[in-house]
Design a protein around this motif. Structure first.
Motif, PDB file in Angstrom:
ATOM      1  N   ASN A 163       2.079   5.093   3.874  1.00 34.06           N
ATOM      2  CA  ASN A 163       1.107   5.252   4.961  1.00 34.06           C
ATOM      3  C   ASN A 163       0.548   3.875   5.329  1.00 34.06           C
ATOM      4  N   PRO A 164       0.898   3.388   6.514  1.00 31.61           N
ATOM      5  CA  PRO A 164       0.632   1.965   6.814  1.00 31.61           C
ATOM      6  C   PRO A 164      -0.783   1.707   7.334  1.00 31.61           C
ATOM      7  N   ILE A 165      -1.782   2.234   6.651  1.00 26.29           N
ATOM      8  CA  ILE A 165      -3.165   2.149   7.122  1.00 26.29           C
ATOM      9  C   ILE A 165      -3.604   0.684   7.229  1.00 26.29           C
ATOM     10  N   ASP A 224       1.593   3.602  14.530  1.00 24.91           N
ATOM     11  CA  ASP A 224       1.723   4.364  13.288  1.00 24.91           C
ATOM     12  C   ASP A 224       3.136   4.961  13.197  1.00 24.91           C
ATOM     13  N   LEU A 225       3.463   5.498  12.037  1.00 21.94           N
ATOM     14  CA  LEU A 225       4.739   6.183  11.881  1.00 21.94           C
ATOM     15  C   LEU A 225       4.770   7.399  12.803  1.00 21.94           C
ATOM     16  N   GLU A 239       0.804  -1.225   0.000  1.00 24.90           N
ATOM     17  CA  GLU A 239       0.000   0.000   0.000  1.00 24.90           C
ATOM     18  C   GLU A 239       0.834   1.271   0.000  1.00 24.90           C
TER      19      GLU A 239
END
Lengths: 436, 97
Positions: free
Chosen positions: A167-169, A180-181, A164
């Motif tokens: 952005n590791p959604i 999250d980051l 993806e």
């Protein structure tokens, strides 16, 4: 009405280099793979500086550059250290890269679209304009597919590859990443594409039409922030951009595009771009810079994460797309093994991590594992030294009646004043420890 | 130094805006007003597209010009931005990338 249950062997989330590489290898092995891409077409939301190392791509499509949409073969790479009104250059030109290309500049909207067509020709189904929102899970919580934004958009699969991007959604939703980051784990990069006639590029960068040069820039453009800028030659355009840690820009109160303008307004850069460069597109993207310590888990039952989503970037060597391509390939090879064994659980998918650890990806990220923190804690590495080098060269090369003894003393005094000899030795030692 | 206007930069790009669905929302404006003032409201300057503008009372979110980078999501000190990608096919459409 009885809704037909849509089922594929593998679902890939994202048609960037990682997702496309995975889908390509799977499709060629006869595996039924579907790729979801939220953009209008593959590449329409993708941005990178623009240098694609050929090795990783060669392993997928030998001699890809003969048919792919690439811009120029990079035969010269430069590092520029900028003072306010001065410039020190370090460069390397290599004629062997003419015959055996090492890297190409690419524009992602063109390159990714070409690669996607190749993946489709291999038999994968690519569905653009579709966002994956969540995962489908079985009674025991294992991932068994994805939920997309399309009406009746549930798709089941034996395994899901998350590609993806930064952005590791979904990586978080899959449970591969707990947190999250943070603002010190990512850089914001902004970039402009500037129109320039082919002959002007050839002339200003001293290259021939198919060949190109890259310049990375450190120093005064970043107004004291830790950042790296770049100028890359494309066929009829030049990519100009810069990146800084979000944490730093947050503290500074500046805007990312103000730094880009500061870069474009530096006299040395102005000479290269001309007085009124014609901008064709303005882009922004995050770069995952957390390094080894910030990586997520790479796999779980029925799921694997590749590329930016797995923090696979080595910004010192501006490597990212080659990590994405390679990790995508490894994920696909792992799943091919899983099909042979008929087992998609962690037991089999751990092969993916073994492949990553044996490869240059994890080896290189381990080598530089302390670099992000060293740079974060020692901003003087980019704030002081480029200026110091420029002033030293400036003094050394100016003949104004000062004796060489006095000149040397002046330079050393300047080092003492701005940083001190012992701190400087310390800095160099820290840097050496972080990159050795 | 001449700083080109961000509006001019964004004007160069192609967007397909989903007018009915804002993909960026402030979760609680009170936090911007009461708490984040002390931090100078980072979203108003870290965003490369100037999506966020504080008018003294409210946060205006010009999501139409969003480049979908995610900087605001990471930079917001109070995790006060509801951030998602635009719906499939919408948002920024790079011609070159």
């Amino acid at each position: 009405m009885n809704e037909h249950k849509k089922e594929f062997d593998v679902v890939v989330i994202g048609a960037g280099p990682a997702g496309l590489a995975a889908a390509y290898v799977l499709a060629k092995a006869g595996i039924n793979v579907i790729v979801f891409e939220k953009g209008e077409y593959p590449g329409s939301k993708n941005v990178m500086g623009g240098v694609l190392y050929s090795n990783a791509m060669e392993k997928l499509v030998p001699e890809f550059y003969k048919e792919a949409k690439v811009e120029r073969n990079i035969i010269e790479q430069n590092m520029w250290l900028l003072g306010d009104n001065s410039l020190t250059k370090i460069g390397h030109k290599n004629k062997t890269w003419v015959e055996k290309p090492n890297a190409f500049t690419v524009l992602r909207a063109n390159f990714d679209r070409w690669f996607a067509s190749k993946v489709e020709a291999a038999g994968a189904l690519i569905i653009p304009k579709t966002k994956v929102e969540d995962f489908l899970r079985d009674g025991s919580g294992k991932i068994v597919g994805v939920r997309t934004t399309r009406p009746n958009g549930d798709v089941y699969a034996k395994a899901v590859i998350i590609a993806e991007g930064v952005n590791p959604i979904l990586t978080m939703k899959a449970g591969l990443r707990d947190k999250d980051l943070k603002s010190n784990m990512a850089a914001i990069a902004v970039k402009e594409l500037i129109e320039m006639p082919e002959e002007v590029i050839n002339d200003r960068f001293n290259v021939t039409s198919d060949q190109g040069a890259t310049i990375e820039l450190l120093g005064s453009w970043s107004k004291g922030l830790f950042g790296l800028a770049f100028i890359y030659t494309n066929r009829k355009t030049v990519s100009v951009g810069c990146g800084v840690f979000i944490e730093d820009i947050k503290k500074s109160g500046m805007k990312p595009y103000e730094l880009l303008e500061s870069l474009k307004n530096h006299p040395a850069v102005k000479d290269l771009l001309g007085e009124e460069p014609k901008v064709m597109e303005y882009m922004a993207h995050l770069i995952p810079e957390g390094g080894y310590h910030a990586m997520p888990r790479f796999y779980d039952d029925n799921v694997l994460a590749c590329g930016d989503a797995a923090m696979m970037v080595n910004s010192i060597h501006r490597e990212g797309s080659n990590y994405a391509l390679t990790s995508g390939r490894f994920a696909a090879e792992t799943l091919i093994e899983a099909f042979d064994r008929g087992d998609f659980s962690k037991r089999t998918l751990k092969i993916y991590e073994e492949k990553l650890r044996e490869s240059f990806i994890i080896k290189d990220l381990l080598k530089y594992k302390d670099l992000p923190r060293t740079l974060e804690k020692n901003p003087q590495l980019v704030q002081v030294y480029p200026d110091l080098v420029n002033d030293a060269f400036g003094k050394f090369l100016t003949v104004d009646g000062t004796s060489k003894w006095d000149l040397q003393k002046e330079i050393i005094d300047e080092v003492r004043r701005r940083r001190g000899i012992i701190p400087m030795v310390n800095d160099l030692f820290k840097l050496w420890k972080a990159v050795r | 130094m001449i700083v080109a206007r961000i509006e001019d930069k964004l004007f160069l790009n192609r967007y397909k805006t989903d007018e009915r669905n804002a993909h960026l929302k402030i979760k609680d404006e009170k936090i911007c007003f009461e708490k984040c003032g002390a931090h100078n409201r980072p979203c108003t300057y870290v965003c490369p597209a100037d999506v966020y503008e504080w008018d003294g009372q409210h946060m205006e979110v010009k999501f139409e010009g969003c480049l979908e980078c995610g900087t605001c999501r990471i930079a917001c000190p109070f995790d006060n931005i509801e951030w998602e990608y635009p719906n499939g096919g919408y948002g920024i459409l790079y011609k070159f990338g």
